[in-house]
Every structure is written in C-alpha cells, then in structure tokens.
Design a protein around this motif. Structure first.
Motif, mmCIF file in Angstrom:
data_model
loop_
_atom_site.group_PDB
_atom_site.id
_atom_site.type_symbol
_atom_site.label_atom_id
_atom_site.label_comp_id
_atom_site.label_asym_id
_atom_site.label_seq_id
_atom_site.Cartn_x
_atom_site.Cartn_y
_atom_site.Cartn_z
ATOM 1 N N UNK A 26 -14.232 6.888 -7.653
ATOM 2 C CA UNK A 26 -13.182 7.904 -7.712
ATOM 3 C C UNK A 26 -12.667 8.028 -9.139
ATOM 4 N N UNK A 27 -13.545 8.333 -10.066
ATOM 5 C CA UNK A 27 -13.144 8.487 -11.460
ATOM 6 C C UNK A 27 -12.542 7.202 -12.002
ATOM 7 N N UNK A 28 -11.332 7.310 -12.561
ATOM 8 C CA UNK A 28 -10.649 6.157 -13.143
ATOM 9 C C UNK A 28 -9.663 5.499 -12.174
ATOM 10 N N UNK A 29 -9.674 5.927 -10.934
ATOM 11 C CA UNK A 29 -8.684 5.442 -9.970
ATOM 12 C C UNK A 29 -9.000 4.041 -9.462
ATOM 13 N N UNK A 30 -7.960 3.244 -9.340
ATOM 14 C CA UNK A 30 -8.041 1.992 -8.596
ATOM 15 C C UNK A 30 -7.680 2.302 -7.148
ATOM 16 N N UNK A 31 -8.446 1.731 -6.218
ATOM 17 C CA UNK A 31 -8.136 1.953 -4.809
ATOM 18 C C UNK A 31 -7.696 0.638 -4.180
ATOM 19 N N UNK A 32 -6.767 0.761 -3.241
ATOM 20 C CA UNK A 32 -6.153 -0.402 -2.614
ATOM 21 C C UNK A 32 -6.276 -0.275 -1.101
ATOM 22 N N UNK A 33 -6.174 -1.396 -0.427
ATOM 23 C CA UNK A 33 -6.241 -1.375 1.022
ATOM 24 C C UNK A 33 -7.671 -1.463 1.520
ATOM 25 N N UNK A 245 -0.813 6.821 6.297
ATOM 26 C CA UNK A 245 -1.463 6.207 5.141
ATOM 27 C C UNK A 245 -0.533 6.203 3.933
ATOM 28 N N UNK A 246 0.200 7.292 3.727
ATOM 29 C CA UNK A 246 1.141 7.362 2.611
ATOM 30 C C UNK A 246 2.279 6.362 2.801
ATOM 31 N N UNK A 247 2.790 6.257 4.015
ATOM 32 C CA UNK A 247 3.832 5.276 4.298
ATOM 33 C C UNK A 247 3.324 3.850 4.054
ATOM 34 N N UNK A 248 2.088 3.588 4.441
ATOM 35 C CA UNK A 248 1.505 2.264 4.217
ATOM 36 C C UNK A 248 1.366 1.988 2.726
ATOM 37 N N UNK A 249 1.041 3.018 1.944
ATOM 38 C CA UNK A 249 0.914 2.853 0.496
ATOM 39 C C UNK A 249 2.266 2.596 -0.156
ATOM 40 N N UNK A 250 3.324 3.139 0.436
ATOM 41 C CA UNK A 250 4.663 2.834 -0.066
ATOM 42 C C UNK A 250 5.028 1.378 0.241
ATOM 43 N N UNK A 251 4.704 0.956 1.452
ATOM 44 C CA UNK A 251 5.078 -0.388 1.891
ATOM 45 C C UNK A 251 4.293 -1.483 1.159
ATOM 46 N N UNK A 252 3.022 -1.223 0.826
ATOM 47 C CA UNK A 252 2.228 -2.253 0.154
ATOM 48 C C UNK A 252 2.236 -2.109 -1.373
ATOM 49 N N UNK A 253 3.161 -1.260 -1.885
ATOM 50 C CA UNK A 253 3.371 -1.065 -3.328
ATOM 51 C C UNK A 253 2.251 -0.298 -4.024
ATOM 52 N N UNK A 254 1.350 0.310 -3.281
ATOM 53 C CA UNK A 254 0.301 1.105 -3.913
ATOM 54 C C UNK A 254 0.875 2.289 -4.676
ATOM 55 N N UNK A 255 1.918 2.933 -4.127
ATOM 56 C CA UNK A 255 2.537 4.061 -4.818
ATOM 57 C C UNK A 255 3.174 3.615 -6.120
ATOM 58 N N UNK A 256 3.809 2.451 -6.130
ATOM 59 C CA UNK A 256 4.397 1.925 -7.360
ATOM 60 C C UNK A 256 3.323 1.650 -8.400
ATOM 61 N N UNK A 257 2.183 1.159 -7.962
ATOM 62 C CA UNK A 257 1.080 0.894 -8.886
ATOM 63 C C UNK A 257 0.561 2.197 -9.488
#
Length: 280
Positions: A26-33, A245-257
């Motif tokens: 995904x280009x330069x993106x780091x993926x989590x989860x 999925x967006x809520x889970x990304x907020x909870x696991x700090x993916x959005x902050x990253x």
C-alpha cells in the motif's frame, strides 16, 4: 473524467485510464491489525475503491491518483483494506461538491476531510468519525490580520464545504463571501490578493501554508465542534463494518499513529497550536 490509482499490485496499469503503482502493498503506508479480520463486499473484486478530492496535502501524498503513495486518509483506507484481506486500494478523484451531495457512484468509501452535518446525512451515510476539526483562517503572513478586523475583509470559501455557511452566518462579513470551486483556486486567490483570507478547515489550510514558502499563514481558528468521517453509499452493505474498523483503529491507537506519521510533518504545524478566536 475520473482518474484512478490502484495501489498494492505489481505490473503495468490496466485499461481504461487505470494506473498501477508499484513499490509495496500500500505505497508508503504502515498497516496495523490482523489481515482478513473483517469481511467486506467491495464494488470491485479484491479492491477497496475510495473516492476523494485532490490535491490534499497531508491527507493524500500526491496531487493526482496515479501519484498517491501515502497520507492520513489514504493510509486509513489501506488499513481498512488490509483488515478486509483485500490486495489493493483504488483511488478516484471526484468533485467535492458532487461527493457530499451523494451524486457519485460505484465506490466503497470516500474520504476528503468531510465534516458530518445533518444536511449531508440526508443524502449520504457517514462512518464513525476519525478526526476532529476546527475552522481556520488563512491569510498572507505579512497582512497582520486579526479576529477584530476579519469581518471587514474579503473572505473566500470552497464550494460545498461547511465553511460556506460558517463564513456567511457566523462571521457575517460586510461584503459578499466569495465561493471558489476547489481548494487550489481558493488558496491561489489569497496568494494573488483576490481575497484577504480563506476560511476552511484548519488542518487543510496548514498544509497549504507550509507549501507557500512562508508567504501564507493560518492566523487563527474557530472551534466548530465538527468531525471528519468517511462516506459510503446509502445502500452499502459495508457501512457498519467500515465504521467498526475505524472505531477499532481509534481504540488500538492506529489513528494516532497515522496522525503522527502524516499530519504533523506534512502540515508543518500542530493544529492545536493555532490561536483560537472567539466569534463576536
């Protein structure tokens, strides 16, 4: 015409104006989860189709679909695709006004720093919010513009944004608020002296100020209580899953990253550091 980028594949572009970007899933993106932890029914098999409005520094790295390699919203989409076990993200550049009016079709989700409003909720469906936003004021750095004299200045906004109503009703300038078709035209008008200030989301304007070489500055902002959320079609079968999925990304700090990686460096400043102005 809609331009398209498919990221996450290798090989040459497809037909019909499609372009393929190599160099990573995904280009330069780091993926989590966990990959494949959610189930989606994408409109195009194996691909998450995402609509946006370009350019949008910090949110989408690249000015056209075939140049996108990263950015907060692009990488958020990449993370949704990753968790859905999809191989790629297809980016389509569309009109912002058409997007928020529910006039675009054949996509899975759309992100273009879209604020949630009751009017928009009548024609599109919003996901869970992923970013809180204020309304900023962009002006020439040497203009000395303050909250006290903004109402006497020529103000510009972008068509279809919540800043239109905010400028007209809340700021209530003496002159007519000028409306521009896109962000580039709006910022260019400030640079050229056509208008004295642009009113739009703080985080968006910060990126354009950074790219101005010190000529433009976000001089103030107003608390709006607005949040950005993704849009999906009214009849989408994937809405609840994308929101979860967006809520889970907020909870696991993916959005902050994502914010730390893309918004701070790209915007050239912390939105929270911009002075907060009070409405008169």
């Amino acid at each position: 015409m809609t331009a398209v980028l498919v990221a996450g594949c290798s090989g040459s572009g497809g037909s019909g104006g499609d372009a393929t970007a190599d160099g990573g899933s995904f280009g330069e993106c780091e993926v989590y989860g966990e990959a494949g932890s959610i189930e989606l029914e994408p409109v195009n098999d194996g691909v998450l189709t995402v609509q946006t409005n370009l350019p949008s520094p910090g949110w989408w790295k690249g000015d056209t679909p075939d140049s996108i390699t990263g950015g907060y919203e692009y990488c958020l989409a990449a993370n949704v695709a990753h968790r859905a076990g999809l191989d790629s993200v297809r980016v389509e550049n569309v009109s912002f006004d058409s997007l928020v009016a529910g006039q675009t079709q054949d996509f899975d989700m759309a992100m273009a720093q879209i604020s949630v409003t009751p009017e928009r909720e009548e024609v599109v469906t919003f996901s869970a919010p992923y970013f809180d936003s204020n309304i900023g004021v962009l002006a020439p750095a040497d203009a000395g513009l303050t909250a006290d004299d903004l109402a006497s200045k020529n103000i510009g906004v972008q068509l279809g944004t919540t800043a239109v109503e905010f400028a007209q009703d809340e700021l209530a300038p003496g002159g007519e608020v000028q409306v521009f078709p896109d962000t580039t035209a709006l910022v260019t008008a400030v640079s050229a002296g056509v208008i004295d200030a642009a009113v739009m989301d703080t985080a968006i304007l910060l990126a354009f100020a950074k790219n101005s070489g010190g000529k433009l500055e976000v001089v103030g902002q107003y608390e709006s209580g607005e949040s950005y959320a993704a849009i999906y079609p009214k009849d989408s079968a994937n809405g609840d899953t994308i929101s979860a999925a967006i809520e889970a990304m907020r909870e696991d700090d993916s959005l902050d990253k994502l914010s730390a990686t893309w918004l701070g460096p790209e915007l050239g400043g912390d939105p929270a550091a911009v002075p907060v102005w009070s409405l008169k």
